[in-house]
Write a protein that holds these residues in place. Structure first.
Motif, mmCIF file in Angstrom:
data_model
loop_
_atom_site.group_PDB
_atom_site.id
_atom_site.type_symbol
_atom_site.label_atom_id
_atom_site.label_comp_id
_atom_site.label_asym_id
_atom_site.label_seq_id
_atom_site.Cartn_x
_atom_site.Cartn_y
_atom_site.Cartn_z
ATOM 1 N N UNK A 160 0.828 -1.205 0.000
ATOM 2 C CA UNK A 160 0.000 0.000 0.000
ATOM 3 C C UNK A 160 0.865 1.258 0.000
ATOM 4 N N UNK A 161 1.905 1.271 0.834
ATOM 5 C CA UNK A 161 2.741 2.475 0.951
ATOM 6 C C UNK A 161 3.701 2.643 -0.235
ATOM 7 N N UNK A 162 4.007 1.540 -0.957
ATOM 8 C CA UNK A 162 4.918 1.628 -2.104
ATOM 9 C C UNK A 162 4.219 2.043 -3.399
ATOM 10 N N UNK A 163 2.893 2.163 -3.364
ATOM 11 C CA UNK A 163 2.150 2.432 -4.595
ATOM 12 C C UNK A 163 2.538 3.764 -5.221
ATOM 13 N N UNK A 164 3.004 4.701 -4.400
ATOM 14 C CA UNK A 164 3.366 6.021 -4.926
ATOM 15 C C UNK A 164 4.489 5.925 -5.965
ATOM 16 N N UNK A 165 5.355 4.904 -5.842
ATOM 17 C CA UNK A 165 6.465 4.732 -6.790
ATOM 18 C C UNK A 165 5.930 4.446 -8.201
#
Length: 233
Positions: A54-59
Motif C-alpha cells: 500500500x505504501x509503495x504504490x506512490x512509486x
C-alpha cells in the motif's frame, strides 16, 4: 532535409524511445513485485507486508507521470509518424494499464489486512492458484513488451480465457463455502474481492499484449475473438 540530418533525427528518436521503454519495464517490474507481495500478504495473513504494498504504490504512480511526460515531449519534439507514432501510443496505453494493475495490487493488500482477522486459509488455496496464473500472465506480457514479440503476446491473450474460467470456478467454490457456514460470509467476501482484482490484472495484461500487436502490426484487435486474431496477424 538532407539524408544525414534525417538519420540523426531518427537516431535521436530511437535513443529516446529506448530510454522510455526501459522506464516502462522498470514500472512493470515494480508492479510485478506489488502483485507478488500482495498475494503473499493474503496467503500468509501478513498485514505488515500488505501495508508495504500500500505504501509503495506512490512509486508506480510517480513513474506513470514521468513516462507520460517523456512521451509528451517526444511527441511534441519529434512529431513521429506511422510505426513510430504507434510505439508512443502503445507505451502511453501500457503505462495506464500498469498503473491500474498497481491499484489492484493495492486493493489485494488492503484486503489482506482485513482478511487477516478472519483466518480463512482453506479458502486461500484457490486464490493462490489464480494468483500464480495471473502473475505468470503479467510476466509474459512484460516479456512480450520487452522483446516486441507478437507470438508471446498472442499466447498471453489465449491465457486470459483460462484465467476467466478459473475465476468463475473459484467464485462458485467460495459461494458454496458461504452457504455451508454463514459465519464465514464476511471473510469470504474479502477473498472474493481479491479474486476480482486478480481477474482484472489478467485483463490489464491482456490489454498490454493488444497494444504490442497494434504497435507491430498496426491493427486494433480489441473486441476480436482469438480465431479472427490469428487470421489477421
Amino acid at each position: 532535409m538532407n539524408h544525414s540530418y534525417t538519420q540523426h533525427i531518427s537516431h535521436q528518436f530511437n535513443t529516446e524511445m529506448e530510454e522510455v521503454r526501459q522506464h516502462v519495464l522498470t514500472m512493470g517490474g515494480l508492479v510485478e513485485q506489488q502483485i507478488a507481495q500482495a498475494l503473499q500478504a493474503l496467503q500468509e495473513e501478513n498485514p505488515e507486508l500488505g501495508q508495504k504494498v500500500f505504501t509503495d504504490d506512490y512509486k508506480v504512480n510517480a513513474l506513470e507521470v514521468s513516462i507520460d511526460e517523456e512521451c509528451t515531449v517526444i511527441l511534441a519534439r519529434r512529431q513521429p509518424a506511422a510505426s513510430d507514432l504507434r510505439m508512443v501510443v502503445a507505451i502511453l496505453k501500457t503505462i495506464t494499464d500498469l498503473e491500474r494493475i498497481g491499484d489492484e495490487a493495492e486493493k489485494i493488500a488492503r484486503l489482506s489486512i482485513a482478511a487477516s482477522k478472519h483466518g480463512l486459509s482453506r479458502q486461500y488455496l484457490g486464490i493462490h492458484h489464480l494468483g500464480k496464473h495471473v502473475e505468470k500472465m503479467l510476466h509474459n506480457a512484460l516479456d512480450a513488451f520487452a522483446r516486441t514479440d507478437v507470438e508471446v503476446a498472442l499466447a498471453v491473450l489465449k491465457e486470459d480465457a483460462q484465467v476467466d474460467q478459473e475465476y468463475q470456478s473459484l467464485m462458485r467454490q467460495l459461494i458454496t463455502f458461504m452457504m455451508e457456514d454463514a459465519r464465514t460470509i464476511s471473510g469470504i467476501l474479502e477473498v472474493m474481492w481479491a479474486a476480482r482484482s486478480l481477474e482484472r490484472v489478467g485483463d490489464h495484461a491482456k490489454n498490454i499484449c493488444e497494444y504490442i500487436i497494434y504497435q507491430v502490426k498496426g491493427k486494433d484487435i480489441r473486441h476480436t475473438n482469438l480465431e479472427q486474431m490469428e487470421e489477421h496477424i
